[in-house]
Write a protein that holds these residues in place. Structure first.
Motif, mmCIF file in Angstrom:
data_model
loop_
_atom_site.group_PDB
_atom_site.id
_atom_site.type_symbol
_atom_site.label_atom_id
_atom_site.label_comp_id
_atom_site.label_asym_id
_atom_site.label_seq_id
_atom_site.Cartn_x
_atom_site.Cartn_y
_atom_site.Cartn_z
ATOM 1 N N TYR A 66 0.826 -1.208 0.000
ATOM 2 C CA TYR A 66 0.000 0.000 0.000
ATOM 3 C C TYR A 66 0.863 1.263 0.000
ATOM 4 C CZ TYR A 66 -3.656 3.227 1.478
ATOM 5 O OH TYR A 66 -4.539 4.273 1.562
ATOM 6 N N LEU A 184 7.401 7.798 -1.004
ATOM 7 C CA LEU A 184 7.954 8.029 0.340
ATOM 8 C C LEU A 184 7.126 7.380 1.432
ATOM 9 C CD1 LEU A 184 9.169 11.716 0.697
ATOM 10 C CD2 LEU A 184 10.438 9.622 1.181
ATOM 11 N N VAL A 185 5.799 7.397 1.247
ATOM 12 C CA VAL A 185 4.929 6.866 2.290
ATOM 13 C C VAL A 185 4.376 5.530 1.833
ATOM 14 C CG1 VAL A 185 2.803 7.230 3.594
ATOM 15 C CG2 VAL A 185 4.355 9.148 3.158
ATOM 16 N N ARG A 186 4.847 4.468 2.444
ATOM 17 C CA ARG A 186 4.382 3.133 2.095
ATOM 18 C C ARG A 186 4.467 2.239 3.316
ATOM 19 N NH1 ARG A 186 8.548 0.106 -0.976
ATOM 20 N NH2 ARG A 186 6.615 -0.397 -2.030
ATOM 21 N N VAL A 187 3.653 1.191 3.301
ATOM 22 C CA VAL A 187 3.702 0.253 4.418
ATOM 23 C C VAL A 187 5.032 -0.478 4.356
ATOM 24 C CG1 VAL A 187 2.654 -1.770 5.481
ATOM 25 C CG2 VAL A 187 1.206 -0.035 4.431
ATOM 26 N N LEU A 188 5.821 -0.375 5.433
ATOM 27 C CA LEU A 188 7.143 -1.004 5.446
ATOM 28 C C LEU A 188 7.081 -2.392 6.058
ATOM 29 C CD1 LEU A 188 9.314 2.007 6.551
ATOM 30 C CD2 LEU A 188 9.040 1.054 4.268
ATOM 31 N N SER A 189 6.208 -2.551 7.033
ATOM 32 C CA SER A 189 6.048 -3.868 7.645
ATOM 33 C C SER A 189 4.729 -3.868 8.398
ATOM 34 C CB SER A 189 7.204 -4.163 8.593
ATOM 35 O OG SER A 189 7.215 -3.215 9.629
ATOM 36 N N ARG A 190 4.375 -5.012 8.908
ATOM 37 C CA ARG A 190 3.120 -5.154 9.646
ATOM 38 C C ARG A 190 3.407 -5.654 11.047
ATOM 39 N NH1 ARG A 190 -0.643 -5.378 5.157
ATOM 40 N NH2 ARG A 190 0.781 -4.540 3.627
ATOM 41 N N GLY A 191 2.664 -5.122 11.989
ATOM 42 C CA GLY A 191 2.897 -5.489 13.382
ATOM 43 C C GLY A 191 2.049 -6.639 13.859
ATOM 44 N N GLY A 192 1.396 -7.344 12.946
ATOM 45 C CA GLY A 192 0.574 -8.492 13.360
ATOM 46 C C GLY A 192 -0.669 -8.041 14.096
ATOM 47 N N ARG B 165 -1.411 -4.034 12.258
ATOM 48 C CA ARG B 165 -0.796 -2.742 12.469
ATOM 49 C C ARG B 165 0.167 -2.495 11.327
ATOM 50 N NH1 ARG B 165 2.541 -2.843 16.919
ATOM 51 N NH2 ARG B 165 2.524 -5.105 16.898
ATOM 52 N N GLU B 166 0.000 -1.393 10.632
ATOM 53 C CA GLU B 166 0.902 -1.045 9.524
ATOM 54 C C GLU B 166 1.975 -0.099 10.039
ATOM 55 O OE1 GLU B 166 -2.402 -0.988 5.921
ATOM 56 O OE2 GLU B 166 -1.608 0.886 6.688
ATOM 57 N N ILE B 167 3.220 -0.340 9.624
ATOM 58 C CA ILE B 167 4.331 0.491 10.072
ATOM 59 C C ILE B 167 4.794 1.367 8.906
ATOM 60 C CG2 ILE B 167 6.592 0.467 11.207
ATOM 61 C CD1 ILE B 167 4.629 -1.301 12.722
ATOM 62 N N TYR B 168 4.938 2.643 9.177
ATOM 63 C CA TYR B 168 5.449 3.606 8.193
ATOM 64 C C TYR B 168 6.636 4.353 8.799
ATOM 65 C CZ TYR B 168 0.792 3.244 5.945
ATOM 66 O OH TYR B 168 -0.340 2.812 5.339
ATOM 67 N N VAL B 170 8.706 8.004 7.829
ATOM 68 C CA VAL B 170 8.875 9.114 6.881
ATOM 69 C C VAL B 170 9.867 10.134 7.424
ATOM 70 C CG1 VAL B 170 6.746 9.165 5.536
ATOM 71 C CG2 VAL B 170 6.767 10.133 7.833
#
Ligand SMILES: Cc1cc2nc3c(=O)[nH]c(=O)nc-3n(C[C@H](O)[C@H](O)[C@H](O)COP(=O)(O)OP(=O)(O)OC[C@H]3O[C@@H](n4cnc5c(N)ncnc54)[C@H](O)[C@@H]3O)c2cc1C
Ligand SMILES: Nc1ncnc2c1ncn2[C@@H]1O[C@H](COP(=O)(O)O)[C@@H](O)[C@H]1O
Lengths: 324, 252
Positions: A66, A184-192, B165-168, B170
């Protein structure tokens, strides 16, 4: 033609998107869909079944998760080639966000959370929408002055209807040109999982919710016990989370979670409309309140007038006895 | 760290809305005003950042002259100064509001490291003013942030979508929008309120624009007003309630 954004998370469809296809089909027979990222192509089957014969898929090496600003850019490029009358998406955080980027890039208005849309019939005349304000407690009739209508559809205002006999959508890939700033703004990882096991508010069939009337954090033990007995979850009002009695994940309402259980028990909650906004879709609402004049009475099916600290334990032991 | 928070004066209604006779607005005669919980969290986040890292917290609002009340009450919890973009009291559409906010931000000498918005305004919920401002200033924007940390010029943000939970991450300068639950906003102290009276508020008058999203009228959404069936008083009425739970299939 109306273009519908099919939102997905790493290829998993947001089912609200199908409702938006149905909403679009009520306005025109020419509905096409668009998904962002190559994995979106996997949704061609269901998108076709619900009535969009073409699924455009935005392709770019960086579009793997995303990336809302890039979605806006991709939609803007597709709008330029297809020239639709309207671009619609679900009134979800992601739907609103991606279309707001699109509207900003094109410098056009956007109408969020529409329950009714009527497209302009004459060139130059505005489109008309009915949109939700104050968490759908108020409805606004508005004109949208722009040739292209950019709007999101209020989440549960339309049921998704499959089109009998419709086959899968034809996939049309298109390459997107993106600037580094779009990425620049994108989902980098998920915290479960965000919830710590147990029944989550959105899935619960029964919610036992407490407000200021519970009196403090300790009073919630009685609500937990009842919820546990009924296989449900505990909810609360904003007064409760603001006081730090319960975690925010349990807050029901306009700025909390919107829930629709079979049974919602509201104990010591007055029924401010910001709270009602989150629980009014419950099948049955039972109120426990010392005040027979509390506003929540107007929304409830059943009420018990009395101190929740007496009523809840009595109810719990009656149910215990019954279950044997 | 220089932070700017955008907030909006909204009416605080109880259980129903009453509209003005022309159905264009809420009748606010007997109602108080405040800001959205999301924006209270935004101010609290700004106050915490400035406490930790030094710098300043500026509050910006576009609204009627009376919106000074909302600026003062948030200055009382620790913001440095306010900017009020005065209107005649009418609603401005999202594009016009964003344009006025951008103009005011550009006119500032301070180059704010972080702009914080509410996820959506409580009253009109357009979900867009922040995104428009971010684009106009050429800054990245992360929305719906539920938890945040700033380290070495990078904002680490989390947002909750469903059960994930999505991590960003910036780089600053950036824009974020926050949701209720990010923190627990503090109450103003008495000295805080006294100091707030003396804190500076700049007044400006932006030029209105013809709305592209034009409000025509409002109506109150229909609700189930049949009302509750009262099952009696106190614990004696428990058997009646148990019967109800059986009827609706919750109890066997
Ligand atoms: C923009 C905005 C968004 C908001 N979002 C939300 C939201 O998401 N969720 C939310 O809940 N609120 C929200 N609010 C706050 C909302 O307006 C109310 O302030 C809040 O819902 C009131 O909580 P309450 O019912 O627990 O407290 P109160 O209104 O104080 O009601 C307490 C009730 O408990 C009853 N009571 C007291 N003692 C007992 C007893 N011993 N036994 C039984 N009953 C008792 C009283 O009669 C009363 O009815 C929002 C507000 C704004 C402005
Ligand atoms: N009149 C205003 N003045 C300052 N900030 C505003 C105003 N209206 C909206 N905002 C900010 O923009 C956010 C999103 O608003 P909206 O796009 O209306 O949902 C709000 O939560 C505020 O932080």
């Amino acid at each position: 033609m109306i273009l519908v954004l099919i939102d997905h998370d790493l290829g998993e469809l947001d089912p609200l998107s199908l409702r938006v296809i149905t909403a679009a089909r009520k306005l025109t027979s020419d509905v096409q869909a668009v998904a962002i990222g190559e994995v979106g192509a996997n949704l061609a089957g269901v998108v076709g079944e619900y009535g969009a014969p073409i699924l455009h898929v935005a392709k770019h090496a960086a579009l793997t998760d995303y990336t809302p600003a890039a979605s806006g850019r991709a939609l803007a490029q597709l709008v330029e080639t297809l020239e639709p009358e309207a671009v619609l998406a679900a009134g979800s955080p992601r739907g609103n966000e991606q279309l707001a980027h699109l509207a900003t890039i094109l410098d056009l208005p956007m109408a969020a959370e529409c329950s009714v849309i009527s497209l302009s019939k004459t060139a130059g005349a505005p489109h008309s929408v009915t949109r939700a304000r104050w968490a759908a407690n108020l409805l606004e009739e508005a004109f949208v002055h722009s040739d292209l209508l950019i709007a999101t559809v209020l989440a549960f205002s339309v049921e998704a209807e499959a089109v009998p006999g419709a086959g899968p959508a034809k996939v049309e890939m298109f390459e997107v040109n993106l600037e580094p700033s779009d990425l620049l703004v994108r989902v980098l990882s998920r915290g479960g999982e965000s919830s710590k096991g147990g029944v989550t508010l959105t899935d619960a069939k029964v919610i036992v919710s407490g407000g200021r009337g519970v009196g403090g954090p300790d009073g919630f033990a009685q609500l937990e016990e009842l919820a546990g007995l009924l296989g449900g979850a505990v909810g609360c009002s904003r007064v409760v989370t603001s006081a730090g009695w319960r975690p925010h994940a349990e807050q029901v309402g306009q700025t909390g979670t919107k829930v629709a259980p079979d049974l919602y028990i509201a104990a010591g909650i007055s029924g401010a409309m910001q709270h009602i906004a989150g629980c009014k879709n419950s099948k049955t609402i039972v109120v426990i309140n010392t005040d027979p004049e509390a506003p929540i009475m107007a929304y409830a099916d059943y009420a018990k007038i009395g101190d929740l600290h007496k009523v809840i334990p009595a109810l719990t032991s009656a149910i215990r006895e019954m279950k044997g | 760290m220089d932070v700017l928070v955008c907030l909006k004066r909204v009416v605080l209604a109880g259980s129903t809305f009453v509209l003005t006779p022309d159905s264009r607005d809420i009748d606010t005669k007997h109602l108080g005003f405040g800001i959205s919980p999301h924006e209270e969290n935004a101010v609290e986040a700004g106050v915490q950042l400035v406490e930790q890292m030094g710098g300043s917290l500026t509050l910006l609002t576009l609204g009627p002259t009376d919106a000074e009340e909302q600026l003062r009450s948030q200055l009382a919890i620790g913001a440095t100064r306010g900017i009020l973009l005065e209107t005649e009291g009418e609603d401005w559409d999202p594009q016009a509001t964003a344009a006025a906010l951008v103009e005011a931000i550009k006119a500032e000498e301070t180059n704010f490291d972080l702009l914080i918005f509410g996820a959506e305004s409580a009253d009109s919920a357009g979900y867009q003013i922040h995104i428009r401002v971010a684009h106009a200033l050429g800054r990245p924007i992360v929305t719906n942030v539920k938890s945040m940390k700033i380290e070495n010029g990078i904002a680490h943000c989390e947002r909750v979508v469903g059960t994930t939970r999505e991590i960003y991450e910036v780089p600053l300068p950036a824009v974020i929008t926050v949701r209720d639950g990010l923190n627990i906003p503090r109450y103003p102290s008495v000295p805080g309120r006294i100091q707030a009276r003396k804190k500076p508020i700049d007044h400006k008058k932006p030029t209105p624009r013809v709305p592209k999203l034009e409000k025509v009228s409002l109506s109150v959404a229909p609700s189930n007003t049949a009302g509750a069936q009262v099952l009696g008083n106190g614990p004696e009425a428990v058997p009646a309630l148990v019967e109800v739970l059986k009827t609706i299939g919750i109890l066997a």
